[in-house]
Design an enzyme around this catalytic site. Sequence first.
Site, PDB file in Angstrom:
ATOM      1  CB  CYS A 146      49.180  40.384  34.447  1.00 31.32           C
ATOM      2  SG  CYS A 146      49.530  40.272  36.207  1.00 31.32           S
ATOM      3  CG  HIS A 150      45.480  39.500  33.865  1.00 32.31           C
ATOM      4  ND1 HIS A 150      46.026  38.282  34.204  1.00 32.31           N
ATOM      5  CD2 HIS A 150      45.725  40.323  34.915  1.00 32.31           C
ATOM      6  CE1 HIS A 150      46.577  38.381  35.398  1.00 32.31           C
ATOM      7  NE2 HIS A 150      46.397  39.608  35.858  1.00 32.31           N
ATOM      8  CG  ASN A 192      46.589  37.810  39.084  1.00 28.13           C
ATOM      9  OD1 ASN A 192      47.243  37.366  38.143  1.00 28.13           O
ATOM     10  ND2 ASN A 192      46.551  39.097  39.362  1.00 28.13           N
TER      11      ASN A 192
HETATM   12  C1  LIG Z   1      42.903  44.023  45.921  1.00 29.50           C
HETATM   13  C2  LIG Z   1      41.423  44.335  45.808  1.00 29.50           C
HETATM   14  C3  LIG Z   1      40.632  43.051  45.634  1.00 29.50           C
HETATM   15  C4  LIG Z   1      40.993  44.991  47.107  1.00 29.50           C
HETATM   16  O1  LIG Z   1      39.627  45.338  47.012  1.00 29.50           O
HETATM   17  P1  LIG Z   1      39.142  46.784  47.446  1.00 29.50           P
HETATM   18  O2  LIG Z   1      37.699  46.806  47.267  1.00 29.50           O
HETATM   19  O3  LIG Z   1      39.963  47.803  46.712  1.00 29.50           O
HETATM   20  O4  LIG Z   1      39.527  46.769  48.995  1.00 29.50           O
HETATM   21  P2  LIG Z   1      40.055  47.981  49.867  1.00 29.50           P
HETATM   22  O5  LIG Z   1      41.546  47.928  49.888  1.00 29.50           O
HETATM   23  O6  LIG Z   1      39.371  49.246  49.471  1.00 29.50           O
HETATM   24  O7  LIG Z   1      39.516  47.560  51.270  1.00 29.50           O
HETATM   25  C5  LIG Z   1      38.111  47.590  51.548  1.00 29.50           C
HETATM   26  C6  LIG Z   1      37.911  47.103  52.965  1.00 29.50           C
HETATM   27  O8  LIG Z   1      38.243  45.715  53.036  1.00 29.50           O
HETATM   28  C7  LIG Z   1      39.271  45.498  54.011  1.00 29.50           C
HETATM   29  N1  LIG Z   1      40.171  44.477  53.504  1.00 29.50           N
HETATM   30  C8  LIG Z   1      41.288  44.620  52.770  1.00 29.50           C
HETATM   31  N2  LIG Z   1      41.819  43.427  52.497  1.00 29.50           N
HETATM   32  C9  LIG Z   1      41.008  42.522  53.053  1.00 29.50           C
HETATM   33  C10 LIG Z   1      41.026  41.123  53.106  1.00 29.50           C
HETATM   34  N3  LIG Z   1      41.983  40.375  52.513  1.00 29.50           N
HETATM   35  N4  LIG Z   1      40.031  40.498  53.752  1.00 29.50           N
HETATM   36  C11 LIG Z   1      39.044  41.189  54.364  1.00 29.50           C
HETATM   37  N5  LIG Z   1      38.987  42.530  54.363  1.00 29.50           N
HETATM   38  C12 LIG Z   1      39.963  43.180  53.707  1.00 29.50           C
HETATM   39  C13 LIG Z   1      39.966  46.831  54.170  1.00 29.50           C
HETATM   40  O9  LIG Z   1      40.552  46.937  55.461  1.00 29.50           O
HETATM   41  C14 LIG Z   1      38.817  47.781  53.985  1.00 29.50           C
HETATM   42  O10 LIG Z   1      38.078  47.857  55.199  1.00 29.50           O
HETATM   43  P3  LIG Z   1      37.421  49.246  55.678  1.00 29.50           P
HETATM   44  O11 LIG Z   1      36.423  49.595  54.586  1.00 29.50           O
HETATM   45  O12 LIG Z   1      36.801  48.883  56.963  1.00 29.50           O
HETATM   46  O13 LIG Z   1      38.546  50.222  55.760  1.00 29.50           O
HETATM   47  C15 LIG Z   1      41.128  45.297  44.629  1.00 29.50           C
HETATM   48  O14 LIG Z   1      41.679  46.565  44.891  1.00 29.50           O
HETATM   49  C16 LIG Z   1      41.678  44.798  43.332  1.00 29.50           C
HETATM   50  O15 LIG Z   1      41.313  43.733  42.879  1.00 29.50           O
HETATM   51  N6  LIG Z   1      42.523  45.591  42.693  1.00 29.50           N
HETATM   52  C17 LIG Z   1      43.096  45.222  41.422  1.00 29.50           C
HETATM   53  C18 LIG Z   1      44.231  44.325  41.693  1.00 29.50           C
HETATM   54  C19 LIG Z   1      44.685  43.582  40.491  1.00 29.50           C
HETATM   55  O16 LIG Z   1      43.922  43.184  39.673  1.00 29.50           O
HETATM   56  N7  LIG Z   1      45.966  43.390  40.449  1.00 29.50           N
HETATM   57  C20 LIG Z   1      46.585  42.595  39.485  1.00 29.50           C
HETATM   58  C21 LIG Z   1      46.805  43.333  38.278  1.00 29.50           C
HETATM   59  S1  LIG Z   1      47.849  42.332  37.479  1.00 29.50           S
END
Ligand SMILES: CC(C)(COP(=O)(O)OP(=O)(O)OC[C@H]1O[C@@H](n2cnc3c(N)ncnc32)[C@H](O)[C@@H]1OP(=O)(O)O)[C@@H](O)C(=O)NCCC(=O)NCCS
Length: 332
Positions: A123, A257, A288
């Site tokens: 990215c 980004h 993304n």
């Molecule tokens: C991926 C991302 C959106 C996930 O969000 P998050 O808040 O970290 O989510 P978590 O993994 O902590 O999960 C939180 C809850 O949502 C649930 N969950 C995970 N994916 C889910 C989905 N697609 N839909 C619904 N619920 C989901 C999990 O099971 C968890 O439930 P629980 O609290 O009951 O255990 C976030 O971590 C993120 O954006 N990270 C950066 C990624 C990024 O930018 N990458 C590219 C860089 S180039």
Amino acid sequence: MTAPLTIRTGRVGSRIAGVGSYVPHRVVSNEEMCTMIDSSDEWIQQRTGIVERRWASDDEPLTYMVAQASRMAIEHAKVSTDDIDAVIVATVTHLKATPALAPILAAELGLKDPAAYDISAACAGFCYALAQADSLIRTGNATTVLIVGAERLSDLTDKTDRSTAFLFADGAGAAVVVGSDTPGVGPVVWGSDGTQANVITQTEDFRDAVPTATMPTVYMDGKPVFRWATTFIADAAKDILAQTGLDPEQLDVFIPHQANNRITDSMLRHLKLPEHIVVARTIKSFGNTSAASVPMAMVELLKSGEATSGQTALIIGFGAGLVYAGQVVVLP
Ligand SMILES: CC(C)(COP(=O)(O)OP(=O)(O)OC[C@H]1O[C@@H](n2cnc3c(N)ncnc32)[C@H](O)[C@@H]1OP(=O)(O)O)[C@@H](O)C(=O)NCCC(=O)NCCS
């Protein structure tokens, strides 16, 4: 005694002369996403800001997308294709180790014998390519550089993986960079942290995947990426401004980004950017798109009139590696 080598000297600075993008036709809504993963439109919007994304179809291969974005950038820059003497494509989804996509693009555009190579910086790819274009021009090793960030991440996404499927998308963005007596590209701030290479990675090597003939998809541990982006990368963004000698008030546009709106919000708080600054939010409709996200967002802001030519923009990319790069640019 060794004879002294003749070296070239280039221009004082460089600037982006034109930009272009290609947006794939197929719109994939959050509702459609939720037929593939256990999720909801509400959760995806709240956690990321994404409402829909574009996935390229079979008739939109990466070669086509880069060519379309490049043609638009060349037209916008008003340069002759004869002048382009280097082509850099930033991508992680050109699914051949060799040949690179850049020479194929150069041939498609009818360019005459340019230097042409790909870079893999996920990215951050577009900002890496821009840093290289700027350096090539200032050292005299090139005069007019076509840079492209392009991805078909849908090829490498496991559509049933609820931690990544809703995030990644496809698209292409391009820019033509030329020499300029008034610098329009500031110093790059860049780096990497390979100790975190495992947090965004393909599930296996292509070599290991061959016997099963299934494509290794991208795995991501989102939390450490989120933490890194909202702390370390936010500091890097501050450093870009400091090294360019600008105060936040002197900035017009912020194009981070497009990884997640919450990351963008956190960066805004950290940077203490003034209210008037226009902030790119194309993640809402494009998801993304990795290396393509910064140039695609730049095109959208210019097209909508939210940003205008001559304004100063802070751009920064970050992602798998982990790697990052960013600089201040004057918009074309
Ligand atoms: C991926 C991302 C959106 C996930 O969000 P998050 O808040 O970290 O989510 P978590 O993994 O902590 O999960 C939180 C809850 O949502 C649930 N969950 C995970 N994916 C889910 C989905 N697609 N839909 C619904 N619920 C989901 C999990 O099971 C968890 O439930 P629980 O609290 O009951 O255990 C976030 O971590 C993120 O954006 N990270 C950066 C990624 C990024 O930018 N990458 C590219 C860089 S180039």
